[in-house]
Design an enzyme around this catalytic site. Structure first.
Site, mmCIF file in Angstrom:
data_model
loop_
_atom_site.group_PDB
_atom_site.id
_atom_site.type_symbol
_atom_site.label_atom_id
_atom_site.label_comp_id
_atom_site.label_asym_id
_atom_site.label_seq_id
_atom_site.Cartn_x
_atom_site.Cartn_y
_atom_site.Cartn_z
ATOM 1 N NE ARG A 1 -4.206 -1.821 1.971
ATOM 2 C CZ ARG A 1 -4.055 -2.874 2.547
ATOM 3 N NH1 ARG A 1 -3.423 -2.987 3.654
ATOM 4 N NH2 ARG A 1 -4.917 -3.999 2.549
ATOM 5 C CE LYS B 1 -0.893 13.402 -14.358
ATOM 6 N NZ LYS B 1 -1.619 13.793 -15.450
ATOM 7 C CD GLU C 1 6.365 16.067 -22.456
ATOM 8 O OE1 GLU C 1 6.127 17.314 -22.217
ATOM 9 O OE2 GLU C 1 6.268 14.985 -22.047
ATOM 10 C CE LYS D 1 4.846 17.212 -14.195
ATOM 11 N NZ LYS D 1 4.976 15.726 -15.316
ATOM 12 C CD GLU E 1 -4.374 15.718 -15.473
ATOM 13 O OE1 GLU E 1 -4.275 13.749 -15.291
ATOM 14 O OE2 GLU E 1 -4.048 15.770 -17.040
ATOM 15 N NE ARG F 1 -0.130 16.541 -12.949
ATOM 16 C CZ ARG F 1 0.658 16.078 -11.929
ATOM 17 N NH1 ARG F 1 0.531 16.121 -10.589
ATOM 18 N NH2 ARG F 1 1.470 15.263 -12.805
ATOM 19 C CG ASN G 1 -2.515 15.764 -19.995
ATOM 20 O OD1 ASN G 1 -0.974 14.524 -20.565
ATOM 21 N ND2 ASN G 1 -2.575 15.882 -19.168
ATOM 22 C CG HIS H 1 0.999 15.054 -24.255
ATOM 23 N ND1 HIS H 1 1.687 15.996 -23.812
ATOM 24 C CD2 HIS H 1 1.841 13.987 -23.037
ATOM 25 C CE1 HIS H 1 3.116 16.047 -23.133
ATOM 26 N NE2 HIS H 1 2.931 14.724 -22.745
ATOM 27 C CG HIS I 1 -0.463 9.840 -24.169
ATOM 28 N ND1 HIS I 1 -1.207 10.642 -23.371
ATOM 29 C CD2 HIS I 1 -0.003 9.802 -24.194
ATOM 30 C CE1 HIS I 1 0.013 10.780 -21.914
ATOM 31 N NE2 HIS I 1 0.753 10.392 -22.620
ATOM 32 C CG HIS J 1 6.200 10.643 -24.313
ATOM 33 N ND1 HIS J 1 5.054 10.112 -24.240
ATOM 34 C CD2 HIS J 1 5.717 12.115 -23.582
ATOM 35 C CE1 HIS J 1 4.378 11.045 -23.780
ATOM 36 N NE2 HIS J 1 5.172 12.441 -23.162
#
Lengths: 358, 358
Positions: free
Chosen positions: B118, B139, B181, B222, B232, B236, B240, B243, B247, B260
Site C-alpha cells: 500500500r 504521476k 516536453e 510544471k 488533475e 494540470r 497535456n 498529448h 498518446h 514519446h
C-alpha cells in the site's frame, strides 16, 4: 437507519447501516454519475445484482462485471481483467465503481478503482458481516502468492452502504468469519462490548437488532482508529490483532481453505497466549475458546510447519527488518504492537499448535 | 546545484538539479533506509547502476532489478515481476525504491512503490531530458494495450535527484524526445522561454549551462501547476498540450516505434492547428515546424486511420463521456481545455495528416 461519517486525510464519507438500502440505492449515491461499473462475485450476483442494476439503470448507464466467488479472485489476473472491463465499458475519471459483495470484492474492486486512470470514485456495498470491517478505512488490495494484501493502496470509498437485509442469506461459515472481526473489535476496545458479543449464539437465527448493534459498534471502533491513523503508522496496527498468525495460516493453507475470520479466530487465541507470556496479561482465553468451539469455528489445523508459518508472518506488511511484529493485549481494550524474536516465537507457536491438537 | 521544493497535498519534496549527484547519492537521501531496491533498465544499468550501488551499499542493503529498456516494460507483467522482486528482497514498509532511468522507469518503479504494501517511499533519479517532466508531479503508471498510463496512481516521490552529467550519454533520439516536453513547457508558460528554447540546435553538443537552465525552467513551470492542481481536476490538464494526439499516435503505432516526445511534437503541431481553427489563435506553427524539422524530428507518419486515432483519443484519461478533450492555446502561455466533437475533429485531423504528407 444509522449513519456515521468517517473523516480521512483526503475526504470524508458516510457509512450507512440499515434495512432496505439496496432497493433505494440510487438515493444513497453521494453524487450523480453517468457511467457505473458494478463489480460483484458470482454468488452475490445471483442474489442482488439485478436489484442494484434495476434501481440504478433508471438514472444512469450501468455495467456489471462478475468474478468467481472466493479469495482466489483477489489475483493480479482478475485485477487486470477488471481494468480491461472498465476500459471497454468506457469508464472515465468521473465514473463510479460499486463494490457489491464481501471483503474480497471490496478489496479487489477498490484496488481497481484506486488505480484506474489514477483513481476514480468507488462505493462499498457490503453483503457480509466480515465486510463491516474491511469496507471501512480505505484499505484496498489484491494478494500475491507470497502473502495476502501485499499489493494495494490506501484509498477511501465515497460511501459505504450497508444493507443488513443482505446478511440473512449468509451461510454459517460466513457468519463465523464475520463475527471473528466483531470479536476482534471487542477485544481491542472494551470489555462490555466484548462480553456482549460473546453472548451471541451464531448457530441460531440472528436478531436484526442485535446484529445491527454489533456491527455499528464494530464500525465505530474501526472508524475511531482509522481517523487517527489512516496510513497505519501507529495505532491502526491494533486492528491487526489476531491477523499476524491468521494471515500466515490463510496463505499457508492456500486461500479459500479456511475463511479469513476463522483464521483470525485462531490468530486471536495465539495472540492471547503470547500476551500472557510476554506481558503477563490476564485474558479470557478459555471463554473465547469455548465460544469459538460452541459456534463451530474450526480449531484444529492440518499439520503445518512452524518455520513456514513464521516465514509467512515475516512477510506481513507490519513486519520491519524481517522481525515478526504482533499486536498483543495488556488487557481488554489496551493493545500494543511488539516485535517477537524468532526463537521465542517458535517455542510459543509449537506449544500453541500442540495445545490446539494440530 | 539548484534546488526547488514541491509541495503536494500529502508531502513536500526537493527537486535537485546539478552535476555529480550520483557519485554522492548517499548524501542526498532524505532519510536513512535499511533496505533499498534500485529499479533500472538494461541501458541505464550498464552506465550508472554500479555507481549508485557502490555509493549506497556503504550505508545500507541494496538490490537491483533490471527491466528491458523501452516503453514496452511499462506492462502489467513487468509490474508484477518487480513486486515479486520486492517481496523476495524482503522490502518492508520502511524500505525505499529508487527509480534510476528515464520516464518509463520513473512511471513503472513509482507505480510499484505506490502499491507495494500500500505504498512505500521512492526517489526519482532521472537520466533523460524527458524525465525532467515525468519525474516531477507524482504521476506514476503502467500502460494497457488500449491506452497509455491507464493504470496508475498519484503518488509523489520523496525526492527527485537530477544529475545532468547523465544527459551527455543520451542518443539524439532521446534528446529530441526530451526537448519536446521542454518546448511544451515553453508553449504553456511564456513567449520568452519558448523563443529561447527554439534557438537551441539539438544536433550539436548541448551546453551544460543552457541545458540545466532549460530544465530548471521546465520543472518550475510544471511544479507551479501541479502544486495548484495535484490530481488533475483543472489546470494540470494544460500539461497535456500536444498529448491527446501524441498518446494516440504512440499507442496506434505501438509503443517504441516513435518516442514519446516525437509523438508529442506532432501532437503540438496539431493542437496549434486546432487552436487556430477553434480559437482563431495566432501561433508560431511554421517556426515550430521548422525547428522540429531541422532537429530531425520525424514529421511524416505511416498511414494511420483517422477513426482509429480518434478512438484512441477518446480513451485518453482526460476524455469525459466519450468526448475528446484537447488542450488548446489562446496564445502562448494561455492554454485552455476544450471538448472537440467527432465530426470537427475528423475534418481537422484528416487535413493535418495531409499537411504532414502522411
Amino acid at each position: 437507519m444509522h449513519k456515521q461519517t468517517i473523516k480521512t486525510s483526503t475526504n470524508q464519507y458516510d457509512v450507512v447501516v440499515g434495512k432496505d438500502i439496496i432497493n433505494h440505492i440510487d438515493q444513497y449515491l453521494p453524487r450523480k454519475y453517468k457511467n457505473i461499473l458494478v463489480i460483484t462475485d458470482a454468488e452475490v450476483h445471483s442474489l442482488y445484482a439485478d436489484k442494484v442494476v434495476r434501481h440504478l439503470s433508471a438514472v444512469t448507464k450501468v455495467h456489471v462485471s462478475v468474478v468467481p466467488a472466493g479469495e482466489s479472485s483477489k489475483s493480479i489476473n482478475q485485477y487486470y481483467q477488471l481494468l480491461t472491463d472498465a476500459i471497454n465499458y468506457q469508464l472515465d475519471r468521473k465514473s463510479l465503481i460499486i463494490a457489491l459483495g464481501g471483503g474480497m470484492i471490496g478489496d479487489l474492486a477498490g484496488f481497481v478503482a484506486s488505480t484506474y486512470m489514477r483513481g476514480i470514485d468507488f462505493i462499498q456495498v457490503p453483503t457480509t458481516i466480515l465486510a463491516h470491517d474491511s469496507s471501512v478505512g480505505g484499505k484496498v488490495a489484491i494478494n500475491h502468492p507470497e502473502g495476502k494484501n501485499l499489493i494495494g493502496s490506501f484509498y477511501p470509498p465515497q460511501a459505504v452502504l450497508y444493507d443488513i437485509d443482505t446478511l440473512h442469506s449468509l451461510p454459517e461459515k460466513e457468519i463465523r468469519s464475520g463475527y471473528a472481526e466483531v470479536v476482534k473489535h471487542g477485544f481491542i476496545s472494551n470489555e462490555d462490548y466484548l462480553s456482549d458479543i460473546l453472548k451471541i449464539d451464531l448457530t441460531k437465527a440472528l436478531q436484526p437488532q442485535i446484529l445491527s448493534d454489533h456491527i455499528q459498534k464494530g464500525i465505530a471502533v474501526k472508524a475511531s482508529i482509522v481517523e487517527q491513523d489512516e496510513k497505519e503508522s501507529n495505532i491502526r496496527k491494533f486492528l491487526n490483532f489476531g491477523h499476524t498468525l491468521g494471515h500466515a495460516i490463510e496463505s499457508e493453507l492456500g486461500y479459500g481453505r479456511i475463511t479469513h475470520g476463522e483464521a483470525v479466530a485462531i490468530g486471536m487465541l495465539f495472540a492471547i497466549r503470547v500476551s500472557e507470556d510476554k506481558l503477563a496479561s490476564n485474558l479470557p482465553f478459555n471463554e473465547l475458546f469455548q465460544w469459538l468451539s460452541s459456534n463451530n469455528y474450526p480449531l484444529t489445523l492440518p499439520p503445518l510447519s512452524v518455520d513456514d508459518l513464521i516465514n509467512r508472518m515475516k512477510k506481513d506488511k507490519k513486519s520491519e527488518n524481517a522481525q515478526v511484529q504482533m499486536v498483543l493485549l495488556k488487557e481488554i481494550g489496551n493493545p500494543i504492537a511488539m516485535n517477537v524474536d524468532d526463537g521465542e516465537l517458535t517455542g510459543l507457536l509449537e506449544k500453541f499448535l500442540r495445545e490446539l491438537g494440530s
